[in-house]
Design a protein around this motif. Sequence first.
Motif, PDB file in Angstrom:
ATOM      1  N   MET A   7       0.651  -1.286   0.029  1.00 43.98           N
ATOM      2  CA  MET A   7       0.076  -0.359  -0.019  1.00 43.98           C
ATOM      3  C   MET A   7       0.796   1.273   0.221  1.00 43.98           C
ATOM      4  SD  MET A   7      -3.397   1.070   2.372  1.00 43.98           S
ATOM      5  CE  MET A   7      -2.274   2.376   4.162  1.00 43.98           C
ATOM      6  N   THR A  38       6.531   2.823   1.013  1.00 39.08           N
ATOM      7  CA  THR A  38       5.105   1.513   1.074  1.00 39.08           C
ATOM      8  C   THR A  38       5.742   0.157   1.237  1.00 39.08           C
ATOM      9  OG1 THR A  38       4.514   0.374  -1.325  1.00 39.08           O
ATOM     10  CG2 THR A  38       6.920   0.304  -0.921  1.00 39.08           C
ATOM     11  N   ASP A  39       5.000  -0.444   2.086  1.00 35.65           N
ATOM     12  CA  ASP A  39       5.135  -0.971   3.246  1.00 35.65           C
ATOM     13  C   ASP A  39       5.405  -2.358   2.403  1.00 35.65           C
ATOM     14  OD1 ASP A  39       2.272  -1.287   2.061  1.00 35.65           O
ATOM     15  OD2 ASP A  39       2.011  -1.773   4.236  1.00 35.65           O
ATOM     16  N   GLU A  40       5.172  -2.067  -0.013  1.00 36.24           N
ATOM     17  CA  GLU A  40       5.425  -3.352  -0.730  1.00 36.24           C
ATOM     18  C   GLU A  40       6.612  -3.457  -1.106  1.00 36.24           C
ATOM     19  OE1 GLU A  40       3.176  -4.359  -4.094  1.00 36.24           O
ATOM     20  OE2 GLU A  40       2.596  -1.983  -3.823  1.00 36.24           O
ATOM     21  N   THR A  65       1.608   5.265   0.554  1.00 36.03           N
ATOM     22  CA  THR A  65       1.258   6.334   1.405  1.00 36.03           C
ATOM     23  C   THR A  65       1.647   7.514   1.205  1.00 36.03           C
ATOM     24  OG1 THR A  65       1.261   4.619   3.866  1.00 36.03           O
ATOM     25  CG2 THR A  65       1.665   7.589   3.988  1.00 36.03           C
TER      26      THR A  65
END
Length: 124
Positions: free
Chosen positions: A1, A68-70, A3
């Motif tokens: 997701m 991103t946390d991806e 941000t």
Amino acid sequence: MLTVLPIRYVADIEASRSFYTGLGLIFRSEESVPVWAHLAAGAGAVGLHDASVSKGRPAGTVELGFSTDEKLEDVAARLTAAGYAHELVEEDFGRSIRVTDPDGVVVQIQEIDTDTMRRAQSLL
């Protein structure tokens, strides 16, 4: 997701941090180092970056960025599949993908590594 994380290049980190926290943003010390302050908001965040160590960006400059946390490799694969040209860049704070929007503006998608940021800060 993703941000939303615009990056505001500033002349004085502490003065700017004080100003923006006065507006209601929340300082995240665990995601900050002396040349970078991460300020969270209800719907996104703002990164304050010391302009003197920004590789040429003057105080007052703002860049559109996202964190991103991806894994960036997954983001890169999605961009490639959608037909977007992009570049994976090793930064002082971690890695980012640079992609250019239709108006020619470079947008960053960042994978911020606070350990890398702290190591880079110790070299300044």
